[in-house]
Design a protein around this motif. Structure first.
Motif, PDB file in Angstrom:
ATOM      1  N   ARG A  16       0.809  -1.227   0.000  1.00 23.46           N
ATOM      2  CA  ARG A  16       0.000   0.000   0.000  1.00 23.46           C
ATOM      3  C   ARG A  16       0.841   1.276   0.000  1.00 23.46           C
ATOM      4  O   ARG A  16       0.595   2.166  -0.820  1.00 23.46           O
ATOM      5  CB  ARG A  16      -0.977   0.006   1.168  1.00 23.46           C
ATOM      6  CG  ARG A  16      -1.850   1.260   1.200  1.00 23.46           C
ATOM      7  CD  ARG A  16      -2.698   1.351   2.470  1.00 23.46           C
ATOM      8  NE  ARG A  16      -3.807   0.437   2.487  1.00 23.46           N
ATOM      9  CZ  ARG A  16      -5.039   0.728   2.048  1.00 23.46           C
ATOM     10  NH1 ARG A  16      -5.282   1.929   1.558  1.00 23.46           N
ATOM     11  NH2 ARG A  16      -6.000  -0.148   2.105  1.00 23.46           N
ATOM     12  N   GLU A  20       0.385   3.822  -3.070  1.00 25.89           N
ATOM     13  CA  GLU A  20      -0.203   5.130  -2.786  1.00 25.89           C
ATOM     14  C   GLU A  20       0.738   6.276  -3.134  1.00 25.89           C
ATOM     15  O   GLU A  20       0.278   7.367  -3.470  1.00 25.89           O
ATOM     16  CB  GLU A  20      -0.626   5.222  -1.319  1.00 25.89           C
ATOM     17  CG  GLU A  20      -1.908   4.464  -1.036  1.00 25.89           C
ATOM     18  CD  GLU A  20      -2.359   4.560   0.412  1.00 25.89           C
ATOM     19  OE1 GLU A  20      -1.523   4.849   1.305  1.00 25.89           O
ATOM     20  OE2 GLU A  20      -3.561   4.349   0.646  1.00 25.89           O
ATOM     21  N   PRO A  26      -6.994   7.988  -2.933  1.00 28.12           N
ATOM     22  CA  PRO A  26      -6.936   6.765  -2.130  1.00 28.12           C
ATOM     23  C   PRO A  26      -7.164   5.516  -2.987  1.00 28.12           C
ATOM     24  O   PRO A  26      -7.859   5.553  -4.002  1.00 28.12           O
ATOM     25  CB  PRO A  26      -8.078   6.935  -1.133  1.00 28.12           C
ATOM     26  CG  PRO A  26      -8.418   8.391  -1.146  1.00 28.12           C
ATOM     27  CD  PRO A  26      -8.034   8.896  -2.498  1.00 28.12           C
TER      28      PRO A  26
END
Length: 172
Positions: A16, A20, A26
Motif C-alpha cells: 500500500r 499510494e 486513495p
C-alpha cells in the motif's frame, strides 16, 4: 489517478505505501481476487467511453439546432465536473483530437478496451449493449480514418451519423 487493487489483503497492505505514493487518490480495494481490479478498471473506462460518446451526441444535436457551443459547454459543466472528463469535453468541443505518438489513448486502444469490456460481461452473462454500440463507433472511426487520433475523436462519429462533415471533409 485512481488505483484499484484486488487480492490477498495482507499483501495489499504490505505494498500500500508504495502504490499510494504513485497515485493522487486513495486506493479502492475491490476484493480478494486480482481479476476484480481489472473489471473495475474496465468499468471506469466504460464510464469514460460512454461520456465521450454522449458529449459527441450532445454537441451534434445542439449544433443541428444552432445552439452556441459555449451554451452547450455550460450545460455539460453543470453535470460533469471531473477534471479529466472536462479535459475530454474540451477536446470534443474544440475538435482537437491530435496526440503525440505514443501518448494518450488511440481509437484502436479504445476498441481494445471496449472488446475487453464486452468479454468481461460475457464471462458473467451480462450483456453490455452500450459497449457494443461503442464498438461499432470505434470501427466506424477506424473506417473514417480516425485511427491515429485520441479516442475522444469517437465524438465525431455522432457528427457522421448526423450528416455533419468531419474536419477533413469541410469545404473551403
Amino acid at each position: 489517478m485512481r488505483c484499484f487493487l484486488g487480492g490477498n489483503a495482507e499483501a495489499i497492505e504490505r505494498v500500500r505505501p508504495v502504490v499510494e505514493s504513485y497515485t493522487l487518490a486513495p486506493l479502492i480495494l475491490v476484493g480478494d481476487k486480482p481479476s476484480k481490479a481489472n473489471v473495475v478498471k474496465l468499468t471506469a473506462n466504460m464510464i469514460l467511453a460512454a461520456n465521450l460518446s454522449l458529449f459527441g451526441q450532445i454537441y451534434a444535436l445542439n449544433e443541428r439546432w444552432n445552439i452556441d457551443h459555449d451554451v452547450t459547454r455550460q450545460v455539460i459543466g453543470i453535470f460533469s465536473s471531473h477534471p479529466g472528463l472536462l479535459a475530454y469535453e474540451t477536446r470534443i468541443r474544440e475538435r482537437d483530437y491530435q496526440r503525440a505518438p505514443g501518448e494518450g489513448f488511440s481509437v484502436e486502444g479504445g476498441l481494445k478496451d471496449i472488446n475487453a469490456m464486452i468479454h468481461a460481461g460475457e464471462q458473467v452473462g451480462v450483456p453490455l449493449p452500450f459497449c457494443n454500440a461503442m464498438k461499432e463507433q470505434c470501427i466506424s472511426a477506424l473506417g473514417n480514418g480516425l485511427n491515429d487520433l485520441d479516442w475522444s475523436a469517437l465524438a465525431d462519429i455522432a457528427r457522421v451519423h448526423a450528416g455533419l462533415p468531419l474536419p477533413s471533409q469541410k469545404k473551403e
